[in-house]
Scaffold this motif. Structure first.
Motif, PDB file in Angstrom:
ATOM      1  N   LEU A  18       3.103   2.403  -3.088  1.00 34.22           N
ATOM      2  CA  LEU A  18       2.386   2.357  -4.003  1.00 34.22           C
ATOM      3  C   LEU A  18       1.674   3.056  -5.043  1.00 34.22           C
ATOM      4  O   LEU A  18       1.552   2.927  -5.574  1.00 34.22           O
ATOM      5  CB  LEU A  18       0.719   2.786  -2.927  1.00 34.22           C
ATOM      6  N   GLN A  20       3.663   5.867  -5.866  1.00 32.61           N
ATOM      7  CA  GLN A  20       2.649   7.258  -5.373  1.00 32.61           C
ATOM      8  C   GLN A  20       3.173   8.887  -5.727  1.00 32.61           C
ATOM      9  O   GLN A  20       3.659   9.252  -4.831  1.00 32.61           O
ATOM     10  CB  GLN A  20       1.590   7.627  -4.477  1.00 32.61           C
ATOM     11  N   PHE A  22       2.093  12.171  -8.228  1.00 35.73           N
ATOM     12  CA  PHE A  22       0.955  12.735  -8.317  1.00 35.73           C
ATOM     13  C   PHE A  22       1.448  13.579  -9.168  1.00 35.73           C
ATOM     14  O   PHE A  22       2.239  14.294  -8.986  1.00 35.73           O
ATOM     15  CB  PHE A  22       0.063  12.916  -7.225  1.00 35.73           C
ATOM     16  N   LEU A  23       1.054  13.794 -10.388  1.00 35.89           N
ATOM     17  CA  LEU A  23       0.946  15.030 -11.187  1.00 35.89           C
ATOM     18  C   LEU A  23       0.286  16.159 -11.469  1.00 35.89           C
ATOM     19  O   LEU A  23      -0.555  15.915 -10.387  1.00 35.89           O
ATOM     20  CB  LEU A  23      -0.514  14.254 -12.611  1.00 35.89           C
ATOM     21  N   GLU A  46     -10.153   3.949 -15.447  1.00 38.82           N
ATOM     22  CA  GLU A  46      -8.707   4.687 -15.164  1.00 38.82           C
ATOM     23  C   GLU A  46      -7.647   3.578 -13.596  1.00 38.82           C
ATOM     24  O   GLU A  46      -8.928   3.718 -12.665  1.00 38.82           O
ATOM     25  CB  GLU A  46      -8.890   6.220 -14.881  1.00 38.82           C
ATOM     26  N   GLY A  48      -5.863   3.531 -10.877  1.00 41.40           N
ATOM     27  CA  GLY A  48      -4.707   4.587  -9.667  1.00 41.40           C
ATOM     28  C   GLY A  48      -5.337   5.823  -9.461  1.00 41.40           C
ATOM     29  O   GLY A  48      -4.322   6.790 -10.858  1.00 41.40           O
ATOM     30  N   PRO A  49      -6.444   6.087  -9.500  1.00 35.96           N
ATOM     31  CA  PRO A  49      -6.656   7.658 -10.150  1.00 35.96           C
ATOM     32  C   PRO A  49      -5.970   9.218  -8.906  1.00 35.96           C
ATOM     33  O   PRO A  49      -5.791  10.259  -8.952  1.00 35.96           O
ATOM     34  CB  PRO A  49      -7.995   8.030  -9.809  1.00 35.96           C
ATOM     35  N   ILE A  68     -10.188   2.730 -10.329  1.00 29.53           N
ATOM     36  CA  ILE A  68      -9.824   2.131  -9.541  1.00 29.53           C
ATOM     37  C   ILE A  68      -8.801   2.345  -8.937  1.00 29.53           C
ATOM     38  O   ILE A  68      -7.493   2.955  -9.374  1.00 29.53           O
ATOM     39  CB  ILE A  68      -9.249   0.684 -10.549  1.00 29.53           C
ATOM     40  N   GLU A  69      -8.522   2.731  -7.550  1.00 29.38           N
ATOM     41  CA  GLU A  69      -7.601   3.076  -6.907  1.00 29.38           C
ATOM     42  C   GLU A  69      -7.829   2.132  -4.690  1.00 29.38           C
ATOM     43  O   GLU A  69      -8.520   1.870  -4.672  1.00 29.38           O
ATOM     44  CB  GLU A  69      -7.919   4.500  -6.232  1.00 29.38           C
ATOM     45  N   ASP A  71      -6.056   2.731  -3.028  1.00 26.51           N
ATOM     46  CA  ASP A  71      -5.505   4.075  -1.401  1.00 26.51           C
ATOM     47  C   ASP A  71      -6.731   3.365  -0.995  1.00 26.51           C
ATOM     48  O   ASP A  71      -7.709   4.164  -1.691  1.00 26.51           O
ATOM     49  CB  ASP A  71      -4.617   4.094  -1.601  1.00 26.51           C
ATOM     50  N   LEU A  74      -7.287   7.595  -0.562  1.00 27.65           N
ATOM     51  CA  LEU A  74      -7.545   8.645  -1.624  1.00 27.65           C
ATOM     52  C   LEU A  74      -8.614   8.189  -2.333  1.00 27.65           C
ATOM     53  O   LEU A  74      -9.779   8.824  -2.857  1.00 27.65           O
ATOM     54  CB  LEU A  74      -6.489   7.873  -2.524  1.00 27.65           C
ATOM     55  N   GLN A  93      -9.919  -0.814  -5.068  1.00 35.93           N
ATOM     56  CA  GLN A  93     -10.101  -2.607  -4.786  1.00 35.93           C
ATOM     57  C   GLN A  93      -8.548  -2.137  -5.736  1.00 35.93           C
ATOM     58  O   GLN A  93      -8.308  -1.011  -6.530  1.00 35.93           O
ATOM     59  CB  GLN A  93     -10.788  -3.065  -5.999  1.00 35.93           C
ATOM     60  N   VAL A  95      -5.850  -3.091  -8.661  1.00 34.24           N
ATOM     61  CA  VAL A  95      -6.250  -3.676 -10.493  1.00 34.24           C
ATOM     62  C   VAL A  95      -5.900  -4.572 -10.466  1.00 34.24           C
ATOM     63  O   VAL A  95      -6.714  -5.349 -11.462  1.00 34.24           O
ATOM     64  CB  VAL A  95      -5.346  -2.766 -11.283  1.00 34.24           C
ATOM     65  N   ASN A 117      -2.062   6.365 -15.261  1.00 31.74           N
ATOM     66  CA  ASN A 117      -0.946   6.902 -14.681  1.00 31.74           C
ATOM     67  C   ASN A 117       0.148   5.743 -13.571  1.00 31.74           C
ATOM     68  O   ASN A 117      -0.302   5.837 -12.346  1.00 31.74           O
ATOM     69  CB  ASN A 117      -0.664   8.445 -13.715  1.00 31.74           C
ATOM     70  N   LEU A 118       0.498   5.014 -14.388  1.00 31.44           N
ATOM     71  CA  LEU A 118       0.878   3.501 -13.230  1.00 31.44           C
ATOM     72  C   LEU A 118       1.427   3.988 -12.886  1.00 31.44           C
ATOM     73  O   LEU A 118       2.473   4.191 -12.768  1.00 31.44           O
ATOM     74  CB  LEU A 118       0.969   2.554 -14.476  1.00 31.44           C
ATOM     75  N   ILE A 122       4.012  -1.989 -10.130  1.00 32.87           N
ATOM     76  CA  ILE A 122       3.736  -2.963 -10.512  1.00 32.87           C
ATOM     77  C   ILE A 122       3.498  -2.518 -12.933  1.00 32.87           C
ATOM     78  O   ILE A 122       2.549  -3.329 -12.838  1.00 32.87           O
ATOM     79  CB  ILE A 122       2.743  -3.209  -9.973  1.00 32.87           C
TER      80      ILE A 122
HETATM   81  N1  SAM Z   1      -3.432   9.294 -11.748  1.00 28.48           N
HETATM   82  C1  SAM Z   1      -2.603  10.200 -10.317  1.00 28.48           C
HETATM   83  C2  SAM Z   1      -2.194  10.903 -10.800  1.00 28.48           C
HETATM   84  O1  SAM Z   1      -1.898  11.110 -11.922  1.00 28.48           O
HETATM   85  O2  SAM Z   1      -2.088  11.976 -10.181  1.00 28.48           O
HETATM   86  C3  SAM Z   1      -1.780   9.090  -9.597  1.00 28.48           C
HETATM   87  C4  SAM Z   1      -0.653   8.355 -10.264  1.00 28.48           C
HETATM   88  S1  SAM Z   1       0.417   7.168  -9.236  1.00 28.48           S
HETATM   89  C5  SAM Z   1       1.789   7.784 -10.198  1.00 28.48           C
HETATM   90  C6  SAM Z   1      -0.539   5.910  -9.049  1.00 28.48           C
HETATM   91  C7  SAM Z   1      -1.500   5.270  -8.456  1.00 28.48           C
HETATM   92  O3  SAM Z   1      -1.911   4.265  -8.463  1.00 28.48           O
HETATM   93  C8  SAM Z   1      -1.779   5.911  -7.129  1.00 28.48           C
HETATM   94  O4  SAM Z   1      -3.151   6.421  -6.632  1.00 28.48           O
HETATM   95  C9  SAM Z   1      -2.032   3.867  -5.808  1.00 28.48           C
HETATM   96  O5  SAM Z   1      -2.715   4.672  -4.572  1.00 28.48           O
HETATM   97  C10 SAM Z   1      -2.309   3.739  -7.044  1.00 28.48           C
HETATM   98  N2  SAM Z   1      -2.464   2.193  -7.033  1.00 28.48           N
HETATM   99  C11 SAM Z   1      -0.954   1.862  -6.683  1.00 28.48           C
HETATM  100  N3  SAM Z   1      -1.400   0.449  -6.419  1.00 28.48           N
HETATM  101  C12 SAM Z   1      -2.493   0.114  -6.979  1.00 28.48           C
HETATM  102  C13 SAM Z   1      -3.505  -1.286  -7.230  1.00 28.48           C
HETATM  103  N4  SAM Z   1      -2.726  -2.083  -7.055  1.00 28.48           N
HETATM  104  N5  SAM Z   1      -4.821  -1.393  -7.465  1.00 28.48           N
HETATM  105  C14 SAM Z   1      -5.187  -0.292  -8.048  1.00 28.48           C
HETATM  106  N6  SAM Z   1      -4.610   1.092  -8.034  1.00 28.48           N
HETATM  107  C15 SAM Z   1      -3.148   1.010  -7.731  1.00 28.48           C
END
Ligand code: SAM
Length: 273
Positions: A18, A20, A22-23, A46, A48-49, A68-69, A71, A74, A93, A95, A117-118, A122
């Motif tokens: 996923l 993951q 995290f900032l 946003e 992936g929060p 939209i998250e 996991d 989370l 859900q 994204v 923060n993608l 993907i």
């Molecule tokens: N925004 C947070 C930060 O900056 O610390 C987390 C960023 S992390 C790079 C990417 C986030 O996207 C993770 O929380 C992950 O679970 C979520 N994620 C991964 N695939 C996803 C999807 N298909 N749809 C929605 N969220 C997704």
């Protein structure tokens, strides 16, 4: 429309971890928020929060924030944290299965601002998914790998220029805002990142030929080392392809990455319209 124009390419994402990362650096988080051009009355989406490090800051910058998250753990934590904040809604859900047009309708917004923060595994499918909904998206600002950021902003003739550059530059005027080192994340990714600004401004807003043009561009860049002519031969006869290039004073050895977006579109128009 010429029925020999190529069909769509199916992008099949992997989802091992996923993405993951995290900032964890509060100065960088604040710098990112300061760089966003979101308007106070706007719907902010946003992607992936995660643990909500950006969500907390973003909630003060907009009228409504839909995060939209994918996991479940989370999403559950975030929902609990923001349960009394009417500005924030956590949507558990994928994204890639979220309609930005439906989101705008749900929050009665004409369009939205997309931030994320993608998850890097993907990046390309997300950019396609978001920008294909360009009528409902006013502005996109995302963190991506530095190498991808360079492809998004690349100019014709440069090594980084390819189909992704064409795709993104058809919809937006991309700009790299600043780079972000791996140490700003936990766990640190193996690559540098960059914040990229993508104000939506479609270059060819005429929708139907626009979609066909992107399919054509995929064909033109299918094999980067091959000439444009050789790439075109998988869908067009040699005489058709040569005639189109000759009419535009383009030599048979020219490669797709040497053409400006407008020149590539002219080749498309000669062969497909
Ligand atoms: N925004 C947070 C930060 O900056 O610390 C987390 C960023 S992390 C790079 C990417 C986030 O996207 C993770 O929380 C992950 O679970 C979520 N994620 C991964 N695939 C996803 C999807 N298909 N749809 C929605 N969220 C997704």
């Amino acid at each position: 429309m010429n029925d020999k124009c190529p069909g769509p390419t199916v992008l099949s994402p992997r989802r091992p971890k996923l993405g993951q990362h995290f900032l964890r650096d509060p100065h960088i988080c604040q710098r990112i928020v300061n760089a966003l051009a979101v308007r106070p009355a706007e719907l902010l989406v946003e992607i992936g929060p995660g643990h909500g490090v950006m969500t907390r800051l973003l909630a003060h910058r907009c009228h409504k924030l839909a995060a939209i998250e994918i996991d479940p753990a989370l999403a559950r934590n975030l929902r609990s944290e923001f349960r009394e904040d009417a500005r924030v809604e956590i949507l558990e859900q994928d994204v890639l299965h979220t309609s930005f047009t439906d989101l705008c309708e749900r929050y009665q917004a004409r369009d939205c601002y997309v931030f994320g923060n993608l998850p890097y595994y993907i990046t390309s499918p997300i950019l396609h998914h978001v920008l294909e909904a360009w009528k409902s998206v006013r502005h996109v600002t995302v963190m991506v790998q530095q190498e991808v950021a360079e492809r998004l902003v690349a100019s014709p003739g440069s090594r980084a220029y390819g189909y992704l550059s064409v795709f993104v530059q058809c919809f937006t005027r991309p700009q790299i805002l600043f780079g972000i080192p791996p140490g700003a994340f936990s766990p640190p990714p193996k690559v540098r990142s960059a914040l990229v600004d993508l104000p939506v401004s479609p270059r060819y807003p005429d929708e139907a030929p626009f979609t066909a043009f992107l399919k054509f561009a995929q064909l033109a860049f299918a094999h980067k080392r091959k000439s444009l002519l050789n790439n075109l031969l998988s869908s067009f006869s040699r005489s058709e392809a040569e005639a189109a290039l000759e009419a535009l004073a383009l030599g048979p050895r020219i490669r797709a990455e040497q053409l400006s977006l407008d020149q590539l579109r002219e080749v498309f128009q000669r062969l497909c319209l």
